[in-house]
Design an enzyme around this catalytic site. Structure first.
Site, PDB file in Angstrom:
ATOM      1  N   CYS A 108       0.878  -1.181   0.000  1.00 55.15           N
ATOM      2  CA  CYS A 108       0.000   0.000   0.000  1.00 55.15           C
ATOM      3  C   CYS A 108       0.909   1.223   0.000  1.00 55.15           C
ATOM      4  CB  CYS A 108      -0.966  -0.037   1.177  1.00 55.15           C
ATOM      5  SG  CYS A 108      -0.169  -0.194   2.792  1.00 55.15           S
ATOM      6  N   ARG A 124      -2.330  -0.884   5.308  1.00 53.63           N
ATOM      7  CA  ARG A 124      -3.470  -1.472   4.603  1.00 53.63           C
ATOM      8  C   ARG A 124      -3.080  -2.827   4.002  1.00 53.63           C
ATOM      9  NH1 ARG A 124      -5.081   3.641   0.883  1.00 53.63           N
ATOM     10  NH2 ARG A 124      -2.826   3.981   1.039  1.00 53.63           N
TER      11      ARG A 124
END
Length: 244
Positions: free
Chosen positions: A203, A208
């Protein structure tokens, strides 16, 4: 989530950033000092023989809980769990909470490095250059970021060549709990992500991506690696290829 508004009884408050390399602007990279990491975890009450449960608010964070889980797994602590649904689900069920700080009892923690669930910039580049059909790279950012939108500290927009885009938050139900493994696999397989392949997630700073790592593991993918340097590191190295 404001810890002092309320938290699960006995929970200690920590950010994934506390375990990042303090000497690098690439904030996703883990602290390379094992002794320092042992001291930080031990001070939180994390012992090698303890079950660790991490939680957050899936509607207000970016996978912070799974990033801490990935950090602990990287340090060799296998008995780690993420609370499905996190804080919102706990509150919706009117489970007990407490307020104020918690002073954990220090524990002894010894690192047993588990490099199999992480990957370096150089290793990702090797996969890109070889175009290995047995590897899939997943960009877990938003479609806008994948197409080239940039933010602070990101000099180049785009994505790692060959990466497919599957946003990390595609797998939550309305109550913040994860969808079933079968539902998850349908999304992954539609993008060519199959369980027999090596899967790399990234990410901006590996947060994430850590949640997508966790999601993939729940969905039955055994060979998943999170790239902690992620786009922040990749885009800052002008020698690395970018695709839009």
């Amino acid at each position: 989530m404001d810890y002092f508004i309320g938290h699960l009884p006995g929970a200690v408050n920590i950010s994934w950033k506390n375990f990042s390399n303090p000497n690098s602007v690439m904030r996703g990279l883990l602290d390379p000092d094992p002794k320092g990491l042992e001291q930080k975890l031990g001070a939180l009450g994390v012992g090698n023989n303890k079950t660790i449960i991490v939680y957050a608010d899936p509607f207000k964070c970016y996978g912070d809980d799974a990033r801490i889980l990935w950090t602990l797994l990287s340090a060799g602590h296998q008995n780690v769990r993420v609370l499905d649904g996190g804080w919102p689900k706990w509150r919706a069920e009117k489970q007990p909470i407490e307020r104020g700080g918690v002073s954990p009892k220090p524990a002894d923690f010894k690192i047993k490095p588990n490099p199999s669930i992480g990957i370096t910039k150089e290793e990702v580049l090797e996969r890109v250059q070889s175009k290995n059909a047995d590897t899939v790279i997943i960009d877990s950012r938003t479609p806008e970021e994948y197409r080239g939108e940039t933010g602070p500290g990101i000099p180049r927009g785009g994505h790692i060549p060959g990466a497919v885009n599957i946003p990390w938050n595609s797998f939550f139900k309305d109550d913040g709990m994860l969808k079933s493994p079968d539902e998850m696999r349908k999304v992954f397989e539609a993008q060519g992500v199959r369980p027999e392949k090596e899967v790399i997630t990234y990410c901006t700073a590996g947060v994430r991506a850590a949640h997508l790592f966790f999601t993939l593991r729940i969905a039955g993918y055994p060979n998943v690696k999170n790239y902690p340097g992620s786009w922040l590191e990749w885009s800052n190295d002008s020698s690395l290829p970018v695709e839009r």
